[in-house]
Design a protein around this motif. Structure first.
Motif, mmCIF file in Angstrom:
data_model
loop_
_atom_site.group_PDB
_atom_site.id
_atom_site.type_symbol
_atom_site.label_atom_id
_atom_site.label_comp_id
_atom_site.label_asym_id
_atom_site.label_seq_id
_atom_site.Cartn_x
_atom_site.Cartn_y
_atom_site.Cartn_z
ATOM 1 N N LEU A 1 31.437 -60.139 18.253
ATOM 2 C CA LEU A 1 32.350 -60.629 19.296
ATOM 3 C C LEU A 1 33.684 -61.074 18.693
ATOM 4 O O LEU A 1 34.747 -60.828 19.272
ATOM 5 C CB LEU A 1 31.706 -61.782 20.067
ATOM 6 N N ALA A 2 33.625 -61.731 17.532
ATOM 7 C CA ALA A 2 34.870 -62.176 16.892
ATOM 8 C C ALA A 2 35.710 -60.976 16.476
ATOM 9 O O ALA A 2 36.941 -60.981 16.637
ATOM 10 C CB ALA A 2 34.542 -63.052 15.678
ATOM 11 N N PRO B 1 32.392 -51.096 24.095
ATOM 12 C CA PRO B 1 33.136 -49.856 24.379
ATOM 13 C C PRO B 1 33.205 -49.550 25.877
ATOM 14 O O PRO B 1 34.230 -49.069 26.365
ATOM 15 C CB PRO B 1 32.333 -48.783 23.647
ATOM 16 N N THR B 2 32.116 -49.845 26.612
ATOM 17 C CA THR B 2 32.102 -49.560 28.053
ATOM 18 C C THR B 2 33.154 -50.402 28.773
ATOM 19 O O THR B 2 33.937 -49.895 29.585
ATOM 20 C CB THR B 2 30.701 -49.861 28.639
ATOM 21 N N ALA C 1 38.421 -51.219 31.330
ATOM 22 C CA ALA C 1 39.671 -52.001 31.426
ATOM 23 C C ALA C 1 40.880 -51.081 31.310
ATOM 24 O O ALA C 1 41.829 -51.178 32.105
ATOM 25 C CB ALA C 1 39.700 -53.076 30.346
ATOM 26 N N PHE C 2 40.841 -50.159 30.349
ATOM 27 C CA PHE C 2 42.007 -49.278 30.165
ATOM 28 C C PHE C 2 42.106 -48.234 31.286
ATOM 29 O O PHE C 2 43.193 -47.776 31.614
ATOM 30 C CB PHE C 2 41.956 -48.606 28.787
ATOM 31 N N VAL D 1 42.850 -58.758 29.266
ATOM 32 C CA VAL D 1 41.602 -59.096 29.955
ATOM 33 C C VAL D 1 40.428 -59.002 28.968
ATOM 34 O O VAL D 1 39.496 -59.820 29.008
ATOM 35 C CB VAL D 1 41.409 -58.214 31.222
ATOM 36 N N LEU D 2 40.499 -58.049 28.037
ATOM 37 C CA LEU D 2 39.436 -57.945 27.025
ATOM 38 C C LEU D 2 39.481 -59.139 26.070
ATOM 39 O O LEU D 2 38.447 -59.655 25.651
ATOM 40 C CB LEU D 2 39.571 -56.629 26.256
ATOM 41 N N THR D 3 40.701 -59.597 25.757
ATOM 42 C CA THR D 3 40.836 -60.799 24.920
ATOM 43 C C THR D 3 40.170 -61.990 25.601
ATOM 44 O O THR D 3 39.420 -62.755 24.975
ATOM 45 C CB THR D 3 42.332 -61.106 24.672
#
Ligand SMILES: [Zn+2]
Ligand SMILES: [Zn+2]
Length: 231
Positions: free
Chosen positions: A38-39, A127-128, A133-134, A146-148
């Motif tokens: 996750l990091a 990855p999903t 998101a993209f 949003v992924l951050t």
């Protein structure tokens, strides 16, 4: 798995050799695969967003959105997925891996490996979610933001759940409430106190009554499933 032992305090919640300082907990936390993955995902999303250029109000919104959704998401998943009992579908016994692993955590709460999300989940989910998101957001900037937000709140969840299962003594009022909420879920009644990070969610959703008003459950450790029959 018996590499570690119940705490000397005898409550079976934290291992006797688990960290009792924040520094020790941080060092121990990042030895496990889930926090490391996750990091890494968080750093990659953040670095990519900064590489794209100046931040704006849209980024603030995109980072904040997962933080606002997470408390309800973790409560829902904990209540309805992690506590889902095996069931029969078309003659087949279905026992979700997430639920089985969560029962193992309830059986032996002091074993750190059982506290964390399974790494294979990240290898599929990251990855999903990144692809989604993209694909769904109009430009790469908000998608990276949003992924951050998502990876940071997921990491905070892992940290919170880990630290309540160490020998660290919570100091602030909020930390004490978080620790007590989860301890009650493990030791008083597993049908209440589902929130890991925001206990007021339990109050709001009817699963956070006064501790004394809830009867002790005999199935806190097993969640009512005899796993010995289906190892
Ligand atoms: Zn726990
Ligand atoms: Zn549970």
């Amino acid at each position: 798995m018996t590499a570690t032992h119940p705490t000397r305090r005898g409550d079976g919640f934290a291992a006797a050799d688990s960290p009792d300082t924040l520094g020790g907990a941080v060092r121990a936390f990042f030895r496990y695969p889930s926090p490391l993955i996750l990091a890494a995902a968080l750093l990659a999303a953040l670095a990519y967003r900064l590489h794209l250029g100046a931040l704006g109000a849209g980024d603030a919104l995109a980072v904040t959105a997962p933080w606002l959704v997470w408390p309800l998401l973790e409560w829902t998943l904990h209540r309805y997925v992690l506590h889902l009992r095996p069931f029969t579908l078309l003659g087949l016994r279905v026992d979700l891996d997430f639920a089985r692993k969560h029962r193992a955590h309830h059986r032996e709460p002091w074993i750190p490996e059982l506290i964390f999300l399974p790494p294979y989940l990240h290898l599929v989910a990251i990855p999903t979610l990144a692809a989604l998101a993209f694909a769904l957001l109009p430009t790469p900037g908000p998608a990276a933001s949003v992924l951050t937000g998502l990876f940071s709140v997921a990491l905070l969840y892992e940290w919170t759940h880990y630290i309540v299962h160490t020998r660290i003594q919570p100091r602030s009022r909020m930390a004490r409430r978080i620790f007590r909420n989860h301890r009650m879920h493990h030791f008083r009644n597993e049908n209440y106190w589902y929130s890991f990070t925001v206990p007021p969610i339990d109050r709001a959703l009817g699963t956070g009554p006064d501790h004394g008003s809830v009867p002790r459950s005999e199935t806190c450790r097993t969640l009512g499933v005899d796993d010995a029959d289906h190892p």
